[in-house]
Design a protein around this motif. Sequence first.
Motif, PDB file in Angstrom:
ATOM      1  N   GLY A 100     -19.991 -50.777   6.224  1.00 45.08           N
ATOM      2  CA  GLY A 100     -18.624 -50.356   6.482  1.00 45.08           C
ATOM      3  C   GLY A 100     -18.218 -49.205   5.583  1.00 45.08           C
ATOM      4  O   GLY A 100     -19.048 -48.472   5.049  1.00 45.08           O
ATOM      5  N   ARG A 101     -16.917 -49.078   5.387  1.00 44.45           N
ATOM      6  CA  ARG A 101     -16.373 -47.982   4.596  1.00 44.45           C
ATOM      7  C   ARG A 101     -15.247 -48.520   3.722  1.00 44.45           C
ATOM      8  O   ARG A 101     -14.567 -49.490   4.093  1.00 44.45           O
ATOM      9  CB  ARG A 101     -15.871 -46.853   5.502  1.00 44.45           C
ATOM     10  CG  ARG A 101     -14.927 -47.292   6.605  1.00 44.45           C
ATOM     11  CD  ARG A 101     -14.761 -46.185   7.641  1.00 44.45           C
ATOM     12  NE  ARG A 101     -13.866 -46.564   8.738  1.00 44.45           N
ATOM     13  CZ  ARG A 101     -14.260 -47.208   9.832  1.00 44.45           C
ATOM     14  NH1 ARG A 101     -15.535 -47.561   9.975  1.00 44.45           N
ATOM     15  NH2 ARG A 101     -13.399 -47.506  10.795  1.00 44.45           N
ATOM     16  N   LEU A 102     -15.056 -47.877   2.566  1.00 47.52           N
ATOM     17  CA  LEU A 102     -14.132 -48.367   1.552  1.00 47.52           C
ATOM     18  C   LEU A 102     -13.086 -47.311   1.218  1.00 47.52           C
ATOM     19  O   LEU A 102     -13.396 -46.125   1.125  1.00 47.52           O
ATOM     20  CB  LEU A 102     -14.897 -48.729   0.274  1.00 47.52           C
ATOM     21  CG  LEU A 102     -16.077 -49.702   0.411  1.00 47.52           C
ATOM     22  CD1 LEU A 102     -16.821 -49.794  -0.914  1.00 47.52           C
ATOM     23  CD2 LEU A 102     -15.612 -51.070   0.868  1.00 47.52           C
ATOM     24  N   TRP A 103     -11.863 -47.769   0.980  1.00 46.76           N
ATOM     25  CA  TRP A 103     -10.790 -46.931   0.444  1.00 46.76           C
ATOM     26  C   TRP A 103     -10.486 -47.476  -0.946  1.00 46.76           C
ATOM     27  O   TRP A 103      -9.891 -48.546  -1.079  1.00 46.76           O
ATOM     28  CB  TRP A 103      -9.576 -46.998   1.344  1.00 46.76           C
ATOM     29  CG  TRP A 103      -8.469 -46.040   0.959  1.00 46.76           C
ATOM     30  CD1 TRP A 103      -8.586 -44.918   0.190  1.00 46.76           C
ATOM     31  CD2 TRP A 103      -7.100 -46.123   1.346  1.00 46.76           C
ATOM     32  NE1 TRP A 103      -7.377 -44.282   0.070  1.00 46.76           N
ATOM     33  CE2 TRP A 103      -6.442 -45.001   0.774  1.00 46.76           C
ATOM     34  CE3 TRP A 103      -6.370 -47.020   2.112  1.00 46.76           C
ATOM     35  CZ2 TRP A 103      -5.080 -44.778   0.948  1.00 46.76           C
ATOM     36  CZ3 TRP A 103      -5.008 -46.792   2.289  1.00 46.76           C
ATOM     37  CH2 TRP A 103      -4.369 -45.679   1.717  1.00 46.76           C
ATOM     38  N   ILE A 104     -10.949 -46.772  -1.970  1.00 50.42           N
ATOM     39  CA  ILE A 104     -10.827 -47.243  -3.344  1.00 50.42           C
ATOM     40  C   ILE A 104      -9.839 -46.362  -4.095  1.00 50.42           C
ATOM     41  O   ILE A 104      -9.867 -45.134  -3.999  1.00 50.42           O
ATOM     42  CB  ILE A 104     -12.203 -47.253  -4.038  1.00 50.42           C
ATOM     43  CG1 ILE A 104     -13.128 -48.238  -3.303  1.00 50.42           C
ATOM     44  CG2 ILE A 104     -12.083 -47.656  -5.500  1.00 50.42           C
ATOM     45  CD1 ILE A 104     -14.495 -48.400  -3.919  1.00 50.42           C
ATOM     46  N   ALA A 105      -8.970 -46.997  -4.856  1.00 54.44           N
ATOM     47  CA  ALA A 105      -7.835 -46.305  -5.468  1.00 54.44           C
ATOM     48  C   ALA A 105      -8.256 -45.159  -6.368  1.00 54.44           C
ATOM     49  O   ALA A 105      -7.583 -44.127  -6.435  1.00 54.44           O
ATOM     50  CB  ALA A 105      -6.987 -47.305  -6.252  1.00 54.44           C
ATOM     51  N   SER A 106      -9.353 -45.311  -7.085  1.00 51.97           N
ATOM     52  CA  SER A 106      -9.745 -44.278  -8.039  1.00 51.97           C
ATOM     53  C   SER A 106     -10.358 -43.055  -7.378  1.00 51.97           C
ATOM     54  O   SER A 106     -10.600 -42.047  -8.037  1.00 51.97           O
ATOM     55  CB  SER A 106     -10.734 -44.862  -9.050  1.00 51.97           C
ATOM     56  OG  SER A 106     -11.786 -45.507  -8.368  1.00 51.97           O
TER      57      SER A 106
END
Length: 379
Positions: A271-277
């Motif tokens: 999948g794919r990730l949306w990471i804050a940093s």
Amino acid sequence: MHLTVVSSLDSQCREAATARLRRTHTNSVVVLHDLLDGSLVMRRVYRGGQLFERETTVLEHGCLSCTVKLDVVPTAERLAACGFDHVVLGLPPGVAAGMAVAELRRGLSQPAVMDNAILALDPVDLDDHIWDRHTLFESGFTSMPEDDRTSGEFLIGEFGHVDTVMLHPGLGAELSGNPRLGSEEWVTGVELLGQLAPHAAAIGADDDFRSGCFDGAEAAARTRPGVVRLPLDDETGSFRTVLHKAGRPLHPGRFREALPQLAAGTHWLRGRLWIASAAKTRIAVQGIGPRVWLESTGTWLADAPTVARNGKVGADVDAVLDWHPNYGDRGTVLAITGRSEDIDPQEIRALLEGCQLTEAEMELDFGVWEDPLDLSEAL
């Protein structure tokens, strides 16, 4: 000229598949390539099931890609010039079908129709291949010490590229004296195959085979990092796939702690990730058996320049389907495949929701977070 490419990890499965494929056209020839120690390529050519050419060539740099460029492609070109209508190319074990298709398209001087890209497989071995920690070289599948792919990584990559999986008992069945065909292990392996390659036709010895269904554009879309394609939902089977989405960015620290739990016992995580940093970076995640890794795939479409974004969205099916009125295509999408008793949708949902930023954290500057890509110690 028509071409069919066959990849494998098992030479017996490969030879059974190529023997069947030669019968799909009236004027076919089968080529089996093998990369041996010492950069030596052995090439065997069959017509009507009879060997009529056997050659060995020493390559200056005997790697899998050089084998394709310097032996597979020229052989296909030469056989087409001899008047054969259909060339079946049995690739050396461990050579990816996608690489071979790309090199054939670049290297051939005349147009060719790619009929099929096929993986030859014994489904009894599939579960063990996914969990094998050894590299292809360590397992004896290739002669290249630098090839650090595992058998699971090779197979998952092939499932994305091929349109057909041909099923046949492999060398393990012959060595053990166990016919395997139709056994409980065979049926379970075919079921796992349906979860890992839901688009591919699984063809047994008695099944009908449809030649000429390779779609290169669709294969490229399936294999784009971060893309998630799901099998049909079947909660009664031995395996299942669970999908979960998170709408807010993930806290890098909490995600680092949760990732081993998400990956534990899963055959395939993607999948794919949306990471804050790294809020503007689309990060693809993939876990195959014991290995998990992350990679940057560029910016989210919502963070791309307006002209580029308008040009891409129409062709990006995932972005269109997941487009949010405020966040655009940003978001976390994970699919996890494993044994039904090991996959708990509620636990996965709780883990991911616990990783999302809270409302208070959403008010902070994203620059306060640590580097999200430094997760290797957690895996």
